[in-house]
Design an enzyme around this catalytic site. Sequence first.
Site, PDB file in Angstrom:
ATOM      1  N   ARG A  80       2.137  -4.944   6.181  1.00  0.00           N
ATOM      2  CA  ARG A  80       1.422  -3.897   5.430  1.00  0.00           C
ATOM      3  C   ARG A  80       2.256  -2.623   5.457  1.00  0.00           C
ATOM      4  O   ARG A  80       2.696  -2.181   6.522  1.00  0.00           O
ATOM      5  CB  ARG A  80       0.040  -3.604   6.006  1.00  0.00           C
ATOM      6  CG  ARG A  80      -0.682  -2.528   5.158  1.00  0.00           C
ATOM      7  CD  ARG A  80      -2.151  -2.382   5.456  1.00  0.00           C
ATOM      8  NE  ARG A  80      -2.776  -1.494   4.469  1.00  0.00           N
ATOM      9  CZ  ARG A  80      -4.035  -1.588   4.061  1.00  0.00           C
ATOM     10  NH1 ARG A  80      -4.797  -2.524   4.556  1.00  0.00           N
ATOM     11  NH2 ARG A  80      -4.518  -0.750   3.172  1.00  0.00           N
ATOM     12  N   ARG A  93       0.133   7.726  -2.474  1.00  0.00           N
ATOM     13  CA  ARG A  93       0.751   8.755  -1.628  1.00  0.00           C
ATOM     14  C   ARG A  93       2.201   9.002  -2.012  1.00  0.00           C
ATOM     15  O   ARG A  93       2.687  10.133  -1.942  1.00  0.00           O
ATOM     16  CB  ARG A  93       0.633   8.348  -0.142  1.00  0.00           C
ATOM     17  CG  ARG A  93      -0.739   8.657   0.439  1.00  0.00           C
ATOM     18  CD  ARG A  93      -1.011   7.897   1.694  1.00  0.00           C
ATOM     19  NE  ARG A  93      -1.378   6.510   1.397  1.00  0.00           N
ATOM     20  CZ  ARG A  93      -1.506   5.569   2.313  1.00  0.00           C
ATOM     21  NH1 ARG A  93      -1.250   5.835   3.585  1.00  0.00           N
ATOM     22  NH2 ARG A  93      -1.873   4.350   1.962  1.00  0.00           N
ATOM     23  N   ASP A 126       0.832  -1.203   0.000  1.00  0.00           N
ATOM     24  CA  ASP A 126       0.000   0.000   0.000  1.00  0.00           C
ATOM     25  C   ASP A 126       0.869   1.257   0.000  1.00  0.00           C
ATOM     26  O   ASP A 126       1.986   1.248   0.524  1.00  0.00           O
ATOM     27  CB  ASP A 126      -0.915  -0.039   1.243  1.00  0.00           C
ATOM     28  CG  ASP A 126      -2.100   0.895   1.106  1.00  0.00           C
ATOM     29  OD1 ASP A 126      -2.369   1.374  -0.014  1.00  0.00           O
ATOM     30  OD2 ASP A 126      -2.777   1.141   2.126  1.00  0.00           O
ATOM     31  N   GLU A 157     -12.247  -5.009  -4.175  1.00  0.00           N
ATOM     32  CA  GLU A 157     -12.854  -3.694  -3.933  1.00  0.00           C
ATOM     33  C   GLU A 157     -12.171  -2.592  -4.760  1.00  0.00           C
ATOM     34  O   GLU A 157     -12.683  -1.474  -4.849  1.00  0.00           O
ATOM     35  CB  GLU A 157     -12.762  -3.338  -2.441  1.00  0.00           C
ATOM     36  CG  GLU A 157     -13.725  -4.129  -1.559  1.00  0.00           C
ATOM     37  CD  GLU A 157     -13.327  -5.587  -1.361  1.00  0.00           C
ATOM     38  OE1 GLU A 157     -12.109  -5.861  -1.258  1.00  0.00           O
ATOM     39  OE2 GLU A 157     -14.216  -6.466  -1.345  1.00  0.00           O
ATOM     40  N   ASN A 158     -11.018  -2.901  -5.346  1.00  0.00           N
ATOM     41  CA  ASN A 158     -10.299  -1.864  -6.103  1.00  0.00           C
ATOM     42  C   ASN A 158     -11.015  -1.465  -7.401  1.00  0.00           C
ATOM     43  O   ASN A 158     -10.662  -0.477  -8.031  1.00  0.00           O
ATOM     44  CB  ASN A 158      -8.847  -2.283  -6.397  1.00  0.00           C
ATOM     45  CG  ASN A 158      -7.947  -2.211  -5.185  1.00  0.00           C
ATOM     46  OD1 ASN A 158      -7.013  -3.003  -5.024  1.00  0.00           O
ATOM     47  ND2 ASN A 158      -8.191  -1.251  -4.290  1.00  0.00           N
TER      48      ASN A 158
HETATM   49  C1  IPE Z   1      -5.329  -2.897  -0.231  1.00  0.00           C
HETATM   50  O1  IPE Z   1      -5.040  -1.552  -0.355  1.00  0.00           O
HETATM   51  C2  IPE Z   1      -5.314  -3.539  -1.576  1.00  0.00           C
HETATM   52  C3  IPE Z   1      -4.009  -3.665  -2.213  1.00  0.00           C
HETATM   53  C4  IPE Z   1      -2.867  -3.313  -1.690  1.00  0.00           C
HETATM   54  C5  IPE Z   1      -4.037  -4.257  -3.515  1.00  0.00           C
HETATM   55  P1  IPE Z   1      -6.175  -0.447  -0.504  1.00  0.00           P
HETATM   56  O2  IPE Z   1      -5.459   0.857  -0.615  1.00  0.00           O
HETATM   57  O3  IPE Z   1      -7.109  -0.805  -1.593  1.00  0.00           O
HETATM   58  O4  IPE Z   1      -6.942  -0.581   0.880  1.00  0.00           O
HETATM   59  P2  IPE Z   1      -7.834   0.475   1.683  1.00  0.00           P
HETATM   60  O5  IPE Z   1      -8.866   0.999   0.719  1.00  0.00           O
HETATM   61  O6  IPE Z   1      -6.922   1.562   2.134  1.00  0.00           O
HETATM   62  O7  IPE Z   1      -8.406  -0.289   2.826  1.00  0.00           O
HETATM   63  C1  IPE Z   2      -1.506   0.263  -3.392  1.00  0.00           C
HETATM   64  O1  IPE Z   2      -1.350   1.633  -3.420  1.00  0.00           O
HETATM   65  C2  IPE Z   2      -1.717  -0.305  -4.766  1.00  0.00           C
HETATM   66  C3  IPE Z   2      -3.088  -0.797  -5.020  1.00  0.00           C
HETATM   67  C4  IPE Z   2      -4.076  -0.796  -4.155  1.00  0.00           C
HETATM   68  C5  IPE Z   2      -3.331  -1.343  -6.330  1.00  0.00           C
HETATM   69  P1  IPE Z   2      -2.574   2.628  -3.387  1.00  0.00           P
HETATM   70  O2  IPE Z   2      -2.973   2.948  -4.783  1.00  0.00           O
HETATM   71  O3  IPE Z   2      -3.667   2.117  -2.525  1.00  0.00           O
HETATM   72  O4  IPE Z   2      -1.904   3.905  -2.724  1.00  0.00           O
HETATM   73  P2  IPE Z   2      -2.523   4.917  -1.670  1.00  0.00           P
HETATM   74  O5  IPE Z   2      -3.091   4.095  -0.557  1.00  0.00           O
HETATM   75  O6  IPE Z   2      -3.589   5.689  -2.392  1.00  0.00           O
HETATM   76  O7  IPE Z   2      -1.377   5.756  -1.250  1.00  0.00           O
HETATM   77 MG    MG Z   3      -4.147   2.307  -0.576  1.00  0.00          MG
END
Ligand code: IPE
Ligand code: IPE
Ligand code: MG
Length: 229
Positions: free
Chosen positions: A177, A21, A17, A64-65
């Site tokens: 994480r 950011r 994650d 959920e993405n």
């Molecule tokens: C979890 O991260 C999913 C992946 C790293 C692929 P998210 O960024 O989607 O999770 P939330 O929305 O902060 O819980």
């Molecule tokens: C994790 O990074 C990658 C995926 C969930 C695919 P994010 O895209 O969730 O990055 P933040 O949480 O917005 O920083």
């Molecule tokens: Mg994220």
Amino acid sequence: MSEEARHGARHVAIIMDGNGRWAKKRHLPRVAGHRAGVQAVREIVRAAGEMGLEAMTLYAFSSENWKRPEEEVSDLMGLMKRFIVSDIDEFVEGGVRLKIIGDWRALAPDVVALIEDALARTAGNKRTTLAVALNYGAQDELVRAARAAAAAGDISAEAIEAHLDTADLPPLDLLIRTSGEVRLSNFLLWQAAYAELYFTDTLWPDFKPADLKAALDHFARRERRFGGL
Ligand code: IPE
Ligand code: IPE
Ligand code: MG
């Protein structure tokens, strides 16, 4: 056990994650963060083999993405495809068996075809397993496993476990994480029952092999009790 595996961990999973950011801090578009994230994956997969891990499971795209803007979803799928095409030879040479967990067959046909090819080409590899969670949600996995167990007439913990996407992997030892969030976001809920949890503020693109080593050192110092004394 190999010399490298003295930390005692066999299976490590990572919620990767913080790509967005990371990009924001640099005034870059989110896709630049995802691109940097792919580079971090490469380095960590190499390190996982060198550190003697039998399996590493990476959360790449959650069920959920899909809620993200269409453009970002399409950027992520594009990066995924390019990653498979560009890195498959290294997996074959490095003894990395690729595995995909989640409802990946529901992805676009071109992605499914690339995955099927990559799975077939690395199926015989023995050194380490890289399991990538794609269109993965633990609740969905558990529903699928429970249905399969029920269909076989045995709804026991052992039967459900045997139908999880991770059934052929060693038990999960350590769940990492990045990015400072302290939640599981629907990742490996069953498998995490007795895993050690490790949270770091480091954003995923900045997570280096030295950070994996630090997490494994932390793991090696933990006393696991599994409910006993
Ligand atoms: C979890 O991260 C999913 C992946 C790293 C692929 P998210 O960024 O989607 O999770 P939330 O929305 O902060 O819980
Ligand atoms: C994790 O990074 C990658 C995926 C969930 C695919 P994010 O895209 O969730 O990055 P933040 O949480 O917005 O920083
Ligand atoms: Mg994220």
